[in-house]
Every structure is written in C-alpha cells, then in structure tokens.
Design an enzyme around this catalytic site. Structure first.
Site, PDB file in Angstrom:
ATOM      1  N   GLU A  14       0.838  -1.212   0.000  1.00 11.85           N
ATOM      2  CA  GLU A  14       0.000   0.000   0.000  1.00 11.85           C
ATOM      3  C   GLU A  14       0.869   1.257   0.000  1.00 11.85           C
ATOM      4  OE1 GLU A  14      -2.642   1.604  -0.210  1.00 11.85           O
ATOM      5  OE2 GLU A  14      -4.364   0.283  -0.005  1.00 11.85           O
ATOM      6  N   ASN A 149     -10.439   4.892   1.614  1.00  7.24           N
ATOM      7  CA  ASN A 149      -9.377   4.711   0.630  1.00  7.24           C
ATOM      8  C   ASN A 149      -9.415   5.884  -0.337  1.00  7.24           C
ATOM      9  OD1 ASN A 149      -7.684   2.265   0.790  1.00  7.24           O
ATOM     10  ND2 ASN A 149      -9.613   1.130   0.734  1.00  7.24           N
ATOM     11  N   ASP A 199      -9.920   1.293  -4.540  1.00  5.51           N
ATOM     12  CA  ASP A 199      -8.906   1.321  -3.471  1.00  5.51           C
ATOM     13  C   ASP A 199      -8.126   2.629  -3.577  1.00  5.51           C
ATOM     14  OD1 ASP A 199      -7.008   0.553  -1.485  1.00  5.51           O
ATOM     15  OD2 ASP A 199      -7.151  -1.535  -2.086  1.00  5.51           O
TER      16      ASP A 199
END
Length: 292
Positions: A14, A149, A199
C-alpha cells in the site's frame, strides 16, 4: 508495458509515495507490517518493521517518519527503528485500524480507518476520518466509513477525493487548504460490483483520477468530471494504490496484495503482492509527503 519493479510478495502492499529528493519510493505492507524504501536506479531496498498493522505514513522534516499503527500514531526514527507514541488510536484497536493516509499542501496528514476486527465477527460499523499534525495532534473530520481509501487532491488543492470502498463510491469534497476543511460532499464516481472496490488513487497533471480496482485487476482512469476514460488490465487481481514517480513523474507504480489468496491462487498469480511499474502516457503532480 507492465513489469514488476519489485516482486515483494506483500500481504497488502500500500501507499507508494515518491520522494524526489531521495529518488526513492516508500511503501508499506499493512499486514506483514513494515515501511519499505525502494530505489529504482539500483534496486536497493530498506525496511523498517512495525509492531502492528500499519495503515499509512508520512515523512518528517527532521529525517524521520510518522506511522499510523493499529494502536495509534507514532514517530519512527529511521536510524534506530525506535517508535514513540504521539497519539493513541481514537477507536477500539481490537475492532478498527488506520487505513490510507496522505499529506495536503500544508503538511496535514489525513488518515482514514478500516473496520478490521482482530477476532470475531461483530456487526460492521463506520469509523471516523482524521487529520494529524505534529503540533495539533489528531482531529476528527466530518466523514465516516467502514473502509476509507482513494485519498487524493487536485493539482490546485481545491478538491479532495476519498473512497468509501465498501460502498464502491468515490466522493469529492471542496477543500480549503488554508483551514484544512472539507465541504460540499458529492458523488464523483461508482464502481460496479464485478470490478471489485475502489482502493488507493492518484491524480495526474491533466486532472485524471487513477483508481486501483481491488478485486477487479484493473486501473481505471476517470476524467475530472467523473466519467470513465479507460481501464488498464493488470497481472494482479488485487491492485491497491498507484503513484506517479521517477523523472518528470512519468512512471506509474502500483502496489498490490496477496491477502486471502489460497496456495493455488497464489501459484496462478505469481505477481500478487508485487510492486508494478508501467508507462501510461500521463505525468503526475508533485505531492507533499512531509507532516508538519
């Protein structure tokens, strides 16, 4: 061409963040908790392992970092690896963790949450969006979601984007950069169920919003008005976040995840968890990475 920059086999890669002064890309693995540093020029890597799930990070002007762990916001000494608590988590860490973070142009570190219980299956519930500064600490912001997100700012800092991933919605707000406030909430775009969830995201110099479709195996570029420009198929089913990096911010890097995959699924998707690299024909905008 899409290529693996680093076959990291991350559980949940991430938050790729380009630091031009170091010619380095920082990123995290949420569940094999660590902050990582990757230098594209020679492939050198460095890692700082965390004590619990890491949901986001920002660097500091004194050469350290601030990391959002399950139990709170910590200062990380990059030389020693030592952690110092700055602010306790404003939620029950047995039920929630921080998820997704980024700095605005004034150095405020915005950090979302995810409902992610350590055990049991209580009813899902939303958690608050927050911002953090070294002087002011944590501040509640007027938004709540089960899974935040997609944080990104327009080039003029007048628009703040945020995804409510479980609702498959991308939201836009008016952003007052001086005061650090959001207003005029509106729906920017939605993602159909068969393409997974929106995301992490990045914005390019033409105003395009790039969303990683986790579970859909794609990057989707939206025009500034929320209409769809194009999709790019990726060799991973769980892309997590794109970031523009490198010279002239002309290269797009994408983190990915292997979380929840069976051995057979991992064998069939050898790049799951990799840091990918591709050219997309757009350039990024320089984004702050320092919390103040």
């Amino acid at each position: 061409m899409i290529e693996p920059a680093l076959n990291a086999r991350a559980t949940i890669g991430e938050s790729p963040t380009w630091v031009a002064s170091q010619s380095a890309l920082y990123w995290i693995d949420v569940k094999a908790p660590a902050l990582h540093r990757y230098q594209p020029t020679d492939g050198a890597t460095q890692s700082w392992h965390m004590t619990s799930d890491i949901g986001g990070f920002a660097l500091t002007e004194d050469g350290g970092a601030v990391v959002a762990l399950r139990e709170g916001i910590y200062r990380l000494d990059l030389d020693s690896g030592a952690l110092h608590l700055l602010a306790a988590a404003p939620f029950d860490p047995a039920l929630f963790r921080f998820n997704e973070g980024g700095c605005d142009a004034k150095g405020r570190f915005w950090i979302g949450v995810m409902f992610d219980p350590l055990k049991g299956t209580p009813d899902k519930r939303p958690g608050k969006l927050h911002s953090f500064t070294l002087d002011g600490g944590l501040r509640d912001e007027p938004d709540a979601a089960e899974l935040h997100n997609g944080m990104a700012w327009s080039a003029d800092d007048a628009t703040f984007f945020l995804s409510h991933s479980n609702r498959r919605e991308i939201i836009a707000f008016d952003y007052d950069c001086d005061g650090g406030t959001i207003s005029n909430r509106r729906l920017f775009a939605t993602v159909p169920e068969h393409l997974g969830i929106p995301d992490g995201a990045a914005v390019d110099s033409e105003g395009g919003y790039w969303s990683a479709l986790h579970g859909g195996g794609k990057l989707r570029r939206f025009y500034a008005d929320g209409t769809i420009d194009r999709d790019i198929d990726l060799p991973v089913s769980q892309p997590t976040m794109p970031a523009f990096a490198g010279e002239n911010l002309a290269t797009l890097y994408v983190t990915s995840a292997s979380d929840g995959m069976s051995d057979a699924e991992r064998a069939g998707e050898p790049l799951a968890g990799a840091l990918l690299r591709l050219e997309v024909g757009q350039h990024g905008i320089a984004r702050p990475h320092l919390v103040r």
